[in-house]
Design a protein around this motif. Sequence first.
Motif, mmCIF file in Angstrom:
data_model
loop_
_atom_site.group_PDB
_atom_site.id
_atom_site.type_symbol
_atom_site.label_atom_id
_atom_site.label_comp_id
_atom_site.label_asym_id
_atom_site.label_seq_id
_atom_site.Cartn_x
_atom_site.Cartn_y
_atom_site.Cartn_z
ATOM 1 N N LEU A 1 -12.674 -9.961 -4.340
ATOM 2 C CA LEU A 1 -11.671 -8.955 -3.735
ATOM 3 C C LEU A 1 -12.730 -7.963 -4.127
ATOM 4 C CD1 LEU A 1 -10.877 -7.887 -1.230
ATOM 5 C CD2 LEU A 1 -8.669 -7.280 -2.725
ATOM 6 N N LEU A 2 -14.206 -7.350 -3.673
ATOM 7 C CA LEU A 2 -14.780 -5.632 -4.626
ATOM 8 C C LEU A 2 -13.542 -5.264 -4.938
ATOM 9 C CD1 LEU A 2 -18.204 -7.064 -3.198
ATOM 10 C CD2 LEU A 2 -16.939 -8.066 -5.168
ATOM 11 N N SER A 3 -13.997 -4.389 -5.395
ATOM 12 C CA SER A 3 -13.032 -3.238 -4.925
ATOM 13 C C SER A 3 -13.123 -1.998 -4.388
ATOM 14 C CB SER A 3 -13.693 -1.994 -6.596
ATOM 15 O OG SER A 3 -14.943 -1.437 -6.515
ATOM 16 N N ASP A 4 -13.887 -1.537 -4.048
ATOM 17 C CA ASP A 4 -14.312 -1.322 -2.292
ATOM 18 C C ASP A 4 -13.094 -1.049 -1.395
ATOM 19 O OD1 ASP A 4 -16.449 -2.482 -2.231
ATOM 20 O OD2 ASP A 4 -17.829 -1.015 -1.672
ATOM 21 N N VAL A 5 -13.759 -2.733 -0.973
ATOM 22 C CA VAL A 5 -13.382 -3.562 -0.244
ATOM 23 C C VAL A 5 -11.882 -3.401 -0.294
ATOM 24 C CG1 VAL A 5 -12.873 -5.690 1.646
ATOM 25 C CG2 VAL A 5 -15.261 -5.091 0.270
ATOM 26 N N GLY A 6 -10.822 -3.872 -1.057
ATOM 27 C CA GLY A 6 -10.050 -3.837 -1.618
ATOM 28 C C GLY A 6 -8.644 -1.980 -1.163
ATOM 29 N N GLU A 7 -9.796 -1.446 -1.800
ATOM 30 C CA GLU A 7 -9.354 -0.033 -1.557
ATOM 31 C C GLU A 7 -9.065 0.523 0.411
ATOM 32 O OE1 GLU A 7 -11.914 2.711 -3.762
ATOM 33 O OE2 GLU A 7 -11.513 2.215 -6.059
ATOM 34 N N ALA A 8 -10.283 -0.331 0.500
ATOM 35 C CA ALA A 8 -10.173 -0.122 2.221
ATOM 36 C C ALA A 8 -8.771 -0.980 2.689
ATOM 37 C CB ALA A 8 -11.953 -0.437 2.576
ATOM 38 N N LEU A 9 -8.771 -2.046 2.211
ATOM 39 C CA LEU A 9 -7.625 -2.902 3.008
ATOM 40 C C LEU A 9 -6.429 -2.497 2.895
ATOM 41 C CD1 LEU A 9 -9.178 -6.613 2.007
ATOM 42 C CD2 LEU A 9 -8.520 -5.609 4.580
ATOM 43 N N ALA A 10 -6.298 -2.401 1.211
ATOM 44 C CA ALA A 10 -4.666 -0.980 0.848
ATOM 45 C C ALA A 10 -4.499 -0.026 1.396
ATOM 46 C CB ALA A 10 -4.599 -0.957 -0.849
ATOM 47 N N SER A 11 -5.779 0.988 2.075
ATOM 48 C CA SER A 11 -4.942 2.290 2.488
ATOM 49 C C SER A 11 -4.647 1.963 4.376
ATOM 50 C CB SER A 11 -6.405 2.495 2.522
ATOM 51 O OG SER A 11 -6.702 4.186 3.608
ATOM 52 N N TYR A 12 -5.731 0.892 4.717
ATOM 53 C CA TYR A 12 -4.813 0.613 5.867
ATOM 54 C C TYR A 12 -3.693 -0.084 6.456
ATOM 55 C CZ TYR A 12 -5.019 -2.354 9.858
ATOM 56 O OH TYR A 12 -4.653 -3.527 11.374
ATOM 57 N N LEU A 13 -3.669 -0.993 4.870
ATOM 58 C CA LEU A 13 -2.260 -2.088 4.750
ATOM 59 C C LEU A 13 -1.082 -1.169 4.567
ATOM 60 C CD1 LEU A 13 -3.284 -5.311 3.344
ATOM 61 C CD2 LEU A 13 -2.445 -4.893 5.713
ATOM 62 N N GLN A 14 -0.739 0.609 4.324
ATOM 63 C CA GLN A 14 -0.477 0.722 3.225
ATOM 64 C C GLN A 14 -0.068 2.289 4.526
ATOM 65 O OE1 GLN A 14 -1.617 2.140 -0.430
ATOM 66 N NE2 GLN A 14 -0.881 0.513 -1.234
ATOM 67 N N THR A 15 -1.042 2.111 5.183
ATOM 68 C CA THR A 15 -0.822 3.247 6.138
ATOM 69 C C THR A 15 -1.227 3.291 7.387
ATOM 70 O OG1 THR A 15 -2.474 4.217 4.583
ATOM 71 C CG2 THR A 15 -2.385 5.798 6.323
ATOM 72 N N ASP A 16 -1.670 3.197 7.964
ATOM 73 C CA ASP A 16 -1.457 2.358 9.594
ATOM 74 C C ASP A 16 -1.298 0.964 10.103
ATOM 75 O OD1 ASP A 16 -2.904 4.821 9.272
ATOM 76 O OD2 ASP A 16 -4.591 3.395 8.519
ATOM 77 N N ARG A 17 -1.297 0.271 9.249
ATOM 78 C CA ARG A 17 -0.776 -1.316 9.699
ATOM 79 C C ARG A 17 0.432 -1.211 10.567
ATOM 80 N NH1 ARG A 17 1.231 -6.509 9.223
ATOM 81 N NH2 ARG A 17 0.376 -8.124 9.653
#
Length: 409
Positions: free
Chosen positions: A290-306
């Motif tokens: 899980l690369l850092s930029d991929v992880g940050e993008a996933l975390a942002s989507y999961l926390q804010t939008d999902r």
Amino acid sequence: MKARNSVGSSDGLPARHVDAFLDRLRAARYSEVTLGKKRRVLAAFSLWMKSQNIDLAHLDESDAALFMKRLSNAPAPRVQFELAVLRLFLVYLRNEGIVHLPSVNCQSAVADIHDRYVDYLRQERGLAKNSVLVYGPFIRDFLDCQDVGNGTVLPDAFDAVTIRNHLLARSRGRSGEYMRLMTVSLRSFCHFLFLRGYTPHDLYESVPTVRKCRQSSVPTFLTPEQEEVIIASTDRSTPRGRRDYAILLLLARLGLRAGEIVALELGDIRWRSGELVIHGKGRMVEHVPLLSDVGEALASYLQTDRGTSASRRVFLRMWAPRVGLTGPAAIGHIVRLAFVRADFRPACRGAAHLFRHGLATMMIRSGASMAEIAEVLRHRSQDSTAIYAKVAFEELRGVARSWPTTGGA
């Protein structure tokens, strides 16, 4: 005859059932505006049921069809919306045991063989959903052509000559790829027929193959510069943009297939160990970093939008019902919209796969070996990786001999 209320006049749709149905949709994140429209459709249907004295317990699709006749001159979107509301409401009523399940007729031999074949592909061959969706229609078409007329299969349906004749009849005006997929499907079906005892011999070899030159072309790919422009085209100030940004990064950085992204579930993200569990082709389960930029993008989507959903899928639809994406085609649609925003027009199909080709191309031009590329892309066959050797154009020029000139100089 359609069942009517034998006790007296129909009460239409009880308000408690309508309210419970709408509450179920509200939990699935339908907007109040949409729920109001659905309530009005059901209110009109309830009045119609009273006028026709329709018994709620025996409600079915034929009642919905009769009700829809009043909209014979209405715009198509309205007709489609109201019919969808009634069908969804019927499913709810049946699931709750309020309405009787429709009577099921004995399945025809054609449908039975087709269903058994599809189960064979899924259970015994372990084919991915997309592969089943490719094979199934070809075999259904073949079986329909062998139908006597009442669902019974012709006596000589499973004969080498019959199968070859069907193949020839369907070959007119078809592309080579279409014919290749048809022959692969028929050969698979012949093997199934033999294993299940429908034929005394395996007719697998009786189906001619369609020639396909392997490694005949250079794979189309995205350059790193093109990828960055496409990824940057997403509007990350919106929920849709943040979701699509995470999806594009999974394609570009990890080379995931569209189907693998759709299948990704919340439990597949291992935050502590920094890896993703990927459910790949042929039921393969693999782990990728899980690369850092991929992880940050996933975390942002999961926390804010999902948001909350009964679905465990990572990526959900933007509109109700808030469930997982329908399939790989949804990823392709997201990629094509990104291409449009970036003013990029690829001259090939398979939009999402261009990122995978781009990753392999970047690796080989950086000096990665075929084995390393195969490991990153999770290829089970080295033949799948070998085609990327062609994209190292500069290295190939270095080993190419000079073109002979006049006089042998």
